[in-house]
Design a protein around this motif. Sequence first.
Motif, PDB file in Angstrom:
ATOM      1  N   LYS A  75      21.158  76.134  55.014  1.00  0.00           N
ATOM      2  CA  LYS A  75      21.841  76.277  56.300  1.00  0.00           C
ATOM      3  C   LYS A  75      22.583  75.005  56.676  1.00  0.00           C
ATOM      4  O   LYS A  75      23.628  75.057  57.335  1.00  0.00           O
ATOM      5  CB  LYS A  75      20.819  76.634  57.392  1.00  0.00           C
ATOM      6  CG  LYS A  75      20.249  78.036  57.290  1.00  0.00           C
ATOM      7  CD  LYS A  75      19.233  78.291  58.380  1.00  0.00           C
ATOM      8  CE  LYS A  75      18.647  79.689  58.286  1.00  0.00           C
ATOM      9  NZ  LYS A  75      17.626  79.940  59.342  1.00  0.00           N
ATOM     10  N   GLY A  76      22.057  73.852  56.283  1.00  0.00           N
ATOM     11  CA  GLY A  76      22.750  72.601  56.571  1.00  0.00           C
ATOM     12  C   GLY A  76      24.066  72.462  55.838  1.00  0.00           C
ATOM     13  O   GLY A  76      24.940  71.717  56.290  1.00  0.00           O
ATOM     14  N   GLY A  77      24.207  73.155  54.716  1.00  0.00           N
ATOM     15  CA  GLY A  77      25.454  73.095  53.955  1.00  0.00           C
ATOM     16  C   GLY A  77      25.358  72.079  52.831  1.00  0.00           C
ATOM     17  O   GLY A  77      25.082  70.901  53.063  1.00  0.00           O
ATOM     18  N   LEU A  78      25.601  72.527  51.603  1.00  0.00           N
ATOM     19  CA  LEU A  78      25.497  71.633  50.460  1.00  0.00           C
ATOM     20  C   LEU A  78      26.571  70.553  50.482  1.00  0.00           C
ATOM     21  O   LEU A  78      26.390  69.492  49.880  1.00  0.00           O
ATOM     22  CB  LEU A  78      25.582  72.446  49.163  1.00  0.00           C
ATOM     23  CG  LEU A  78      24.429  73.416  48.893  1.00  0.00           C
ATOM     24  CD1 LEU A  78      24.648  74.134  47.582  1.00  0.00           C
ATOM     25  CD2 LEU A  78      23.099  72.689  48.883  1.00  0.00           C
ATOM     26  N   MET A 196      28.521  63.896  61.099  1.00  0.00           N
ATOM     27  CA  MET A 196      29.741  64.602  60.709  1.00  0.00           C
ATOM     28  C   MET A 196      29.451  66.061  60.380  1.00  0.00           C
ATOM     29  O   MET A 196      30.201  66.966  60.759  1.00  0.00           O
ATOM     30  CB  MET A 196      30.364  63.904  59.504  1.00  0.00           C
ATOM     31  CG  MET A 196      31.677  64.505  59.046  1.00  0.00           C
ATOM     32  SD  MET A 196      32.396  63.586  57.669  1.00  0.00           S
ATOM     33  CE  MET A 196      33.851  64.588  57.352  1.00  0.00           C
ATOM     34  N   GLY A 197      28.324  66.306  59.684  1.00  0.00           N
ATOM     35  CA  GLY A 197      27.948  67.691  59.396  1.00  0.00           C
ATOM     36  C   GLY A 197      27.630  68.466  60.659  1.00  0.00           C
ATOM     37  O   GLY A 197      27.976  69.652  60.772  1.00  0.00           O
ATOM     38  N   THR A 198      27.003  67.813  61.626  1.00  0.00           N
ATOM     39  CA  THR A 198      26.705  68.487  62.894  1.00  0.00           C
ATOM     40  C   THR A 198      27.980  68.832  63.651  1.00  0.00           C
ATOM     41  O   THR A 198      28.127  69.939  64.185  1.00  0.00           O
ATOM     42  CB  THR A 198      25.811  67.591  63.760  1.00  0.00           C
ATOM     43  OG1 THR A 198      24.560  67.404  63.093  1.00  0.00           O
ATOM     44  CG2 THR A 198      25.561  68.218  65.119  1.00  0.00           C
ATOM     45  N   VAL A 199      28.910  67.893  63.712  1.00  0.00           N
ATOM     46  CA  VAL A 199      30.172  68.156  64.412  1.00  0.00           C
ATOM     47  C   VAL A 199      30.926  69.296  63.731  1.00  0.00           C
ATOM     48  O   VAL A 199      31.485  70.180  64.403  1.00  0.00           O
ATOM     49  CB  VAL A 199      31.022  66.874  64.452  1.00  0.00           C
ATOM     50  CG1 VAL A 199      32.419  67.171  64.985  1.00  0.00           C
ATOM     51  CG2 VAL A 199      30.348  65.817  65.315  1.00  0.00           C
ATOM     52  N   TRP A 200      30.922  69.294  62.405  1.00  0.00           N
ATOM     53  CA  TRP A 200      31.617  70.366  61.680  1.00  0.00           C
ATOM     54  C   TRP A 200      30.949  71.715  61.962  1.00  0.00           C
ATOM     55  O   TRP A 200      31.638  72.728  62.159  1.00  0.00           O
ATOM     56  CB  TRP A 200      31.603  70.058  60.187  1.00  0.00           C
ATOM     57  CG  TRP A 200      32.279  71.084  59.345  1.00  0.00           C
ATOM     58  CD1 TRP A 200      31.713  72.035  58.565  1.00  0.00           C
ATOM     59  CD2 TRP A 200      33.701  71.273  59.215  1.00  0.00           C
ATOM     60  NE1 TRP A 200      32.657  72.798  57.959  1.00  0.00           N
ATOM     61  CE2 TRP A 200      33.902  72.351  58.334  1.00  0.00           C
ATOM     62  CE3 TRP A 200      34.807  70.628  59.764  1.00  0.00           C
ATOM     63  CZ2 TRP A 200      35.153  72.799  57.973  1.00  0.00           C
ATOM     64  CZ3 TRP A 200      36.057  71.076  59.408  1.00  0.00           C
ATOM     65  CH2 TRP A 200      36.230  72.154  58.524  1.00  0.00           C
ATOM     66  N   GLY A 201      29.622  71.745  61.979  1.00  0.00           N
ATOM     67  CA  GLY A 201      28.937  72.988  62.275  1.00  0.00           C
ATOM     68  C   GLY A 201      29.174  73.466  63.704  1.00  0.00           C
ATOM     69  O   GLY A 201      29.323  74.668  63.954  1.00  0.00           O
ATOM     70  N   MET A 202      29.239  72.543  64.654  1.00  0.00           N
ATOM     71  CA  MET A 202      29.524  72.918  66.038  1.00  0.00           C
ATOM     72  C   MET A 202      30.935  73.488  66.165  1.00  0.00           C
ATOM     73  O   MET A 202      31.171  74.457  66.903  1.00  0.00           O
ATOM     74  CB  MET A 202      29.367  71.703  66.937  1.00  0.00           C
ATOM     75  CG  MET A 202      27.935  71.157  67.005  1.00  0.00           C
ATOM     76  SD  MET A 202      26.848  72.170  67.989  1.00  0.00           S
ATOM     77  CE  MET A 202      27.413  71.758  69.631  1.00  0.00           C
ATOM     78  N   LEU A 226      22.552  71.118  63.724  1.00  0.00           N
ATOM     79  CA  LEU A 226      21.768  69.887  63.905  1.00  0.00           C
ATOM     80  C   LEU A 226      20.925  69.531  62.696  1.00  0.00           C
ATOM     81  O   LEU A 226      20.300  68.464  62.678  1.00  0.00           O
ATOM     82  CB  LEU A 226      20.867  70.025  65.132  1.00  0.00           C
ATOM     83  CG  LEU A 226      21.590  70.100  66.482  1.00  0.00           C
ATOM     84  CD1 LEU A 226      20.590  70.385  67.589  1.00  0.00           C
ATOM     85  CD2 LEU A 226      22.327  68.804  66.763  1.00  0.00           C
ATOM     86  N   ILE A 227      20.880  70.384  61.688  1.00  0.00           N
ATOM     87  CA  ILE A 227      20.052  70.103  60.512  1.00  0.00           C
ATOM     88  C   ILE A 227      20.531  68.848  59.796  1.00  0.00           C
ATOM     89  O   ILE A 227      19.735  68.008  59.376  1.00  0.00           O
ATOM     90  CB  ILE A 227      20.060  71.323  59.560  1.00  0.00           C
ATOM     91  CG1 ILE A 227      19.350  72.510  60.216  1.00  0.00           C
ATOM     92  CG2 ILE A 227      19.401  70.975  58.228  1.00  0.00           C
ATOM     93  CD1 ILE A 227      19.424  73.778  59.402  1.00  0.00           C
ATOM     94  N   THR A 228      21.833  68.666  59.647  1.00  0.00           N
ATOM     95  CA  THR A 228      22.339  67.500  58.929  1.00  0.00           C
ATOM     96  C   THR A 228      22.045  66.203  59.676  1.00  0.00           C
ATOM     97  O   THR A 228      21.750  65.177  59.053  1.00  0.00           O
ATOM     98  CB  THR A 228      23.855  67.637  58.706  1.00  0.00           C
ATOM     99  OG1 THR A 228      24.496  67.860  59.972  1.00  0.00           O
ATOM    100  CG2 THR A 228      24.154  68.802  57.786  1.00  0.00           C
ATOM    101  N   THR A 229      22.121  66.241  61.000  1.00  0.00           N
ATOM    102  CA  THR A 229      21.768  65.035  61.771  1.00  0.00           C
ATOM    103  C   THR A 229      20.306  64.674  61.563  1.00  0.00           C
ATOM    104  O   THR A 229      19.958  63.495  61.398  1.00  0.00           O
ATOM    105  CB  THR A 229      22.053  65.268  63.261  1.00  0.00           C
ATOM    106  OG1 THR A 229      23.455  65.460  63.455  1.00  0.00           O
ATOM    107  CG2 THR A 229      21.618  64.061  64.070  1.00  0.00           C
ATOM    108  N   ALA A 230      19.427  65.674  61.590  1.00  0.00           N
ATOM    109  CA  ALA A 230      18.011  65.412  61.350  1.00  0.00           C
ATOM    110  C   ALA A 230      17.787  64.832  59.956  1.00  0.00           C
ATOM    111  O   ALA A 230      17.012  63.886  59.781  1.00  0.00           O
ATOM    112  CB  ALA A 230      17.207  66.700  61.530  1.00  0.00           C
ATOM    113  N   ALA A 231      18.497  65.369  58.957  1.00  0.00           N
ATOM    114  CA  ALA A 231      18.347  64.853  57.598  1.00  0.00           C
ATOM    115  C   ALA A 231      18.830  63.410  57.502  1.00  0.00           C
ATOM    116  O   ALA A 231      18.213  62.570  56.836  1.00  0.00           O
ATOM    117  CB  ALA A 231      19.122  65.738  56.625  1.00  0.00           C
TER     118      ALA A 231
END
Length: 291
Positions: A75-78, A196-202, A226-231
């Motif tokens: 879900k976070g995106g590879l 950056m991943g969170t902003v892209w997902g939003m 928010l998964i990428t930010t947590a990672a």
Amino acid sequence: MKQAFSAVLAAFFLGALTAAAQTAPPAPATTPAATVPSATAAAPAVQPGQAPALAPEGKKESQMNPTKLLDLIEKGGLFFMVPLGLLSFLAVLLIVFYMLTIREGTVVSDKFMNAADALIRKQDYLGLIAVCNRENECIARIVYKTLDFATKNPTASFDEVREVTEAEGTRQASILNNRISYLNDIGRVAPMIGLMGTVWGMIKTFDEVGQGREHLELAPGIAQALITTAAGLVIAIPALIFYSIFRGKVQKLIAELEAAMTHIMALLAAQYKRANYRASARRDSYDTGAE
């Protein structure tokens, strides 16, 4: 391929959570009071519409398991999770490498200092150069540069030799400081990639909401983003903690290196003064004999 990437990233990010889930305490055993007294005892009836009590099973479903970890990573995106996984792997390698190399004895050792002290007192500079070539310590590199310059330039003054020593000492200290800076860089870059991943997902979530897709819910989309930010934070926090620890060790080792340099230069200064005194005595005796 996607499943393979997800499995590797799950091992990087949430291995600790998986271990905790596997080592969870077993469900409590049934007490003797709840056991059936005889084989002919009737089982308790289940009321219509009432689900049987399965509290342990419910707890097990709520625990984190490898399948859920893989789902979170997917879900976070590879596109963002793969770089974060590489950063986490690099951070682990650096931490292990620093534990093995940044410790007492790798910069200044008593063995080398005792050998250098004895050889300098004997003025056996070539022997000390051979010892420096065999040792892989910062102080050995500094002494090698110093003696190499002194032996190749016999007319050089002690001040010129000391400048060479100070320059090499500064270079070795910079190498030690720059070596641990990679952990600091990882601690700064990982949260930026996660953000950056969170902003892209939003952006994707609100774009789909704006297109009027009624089946899309906003909260799951934000949680997924928010998964990428947590990672990124999971990587950055340990990296910065270990960077602080190694920075304190490096500062202590640099202080020991400076003390060793001062001792070596004091021995060389004494030998230079002794050599100058002998040369002056020879000149005086030669002048006296000539008269």
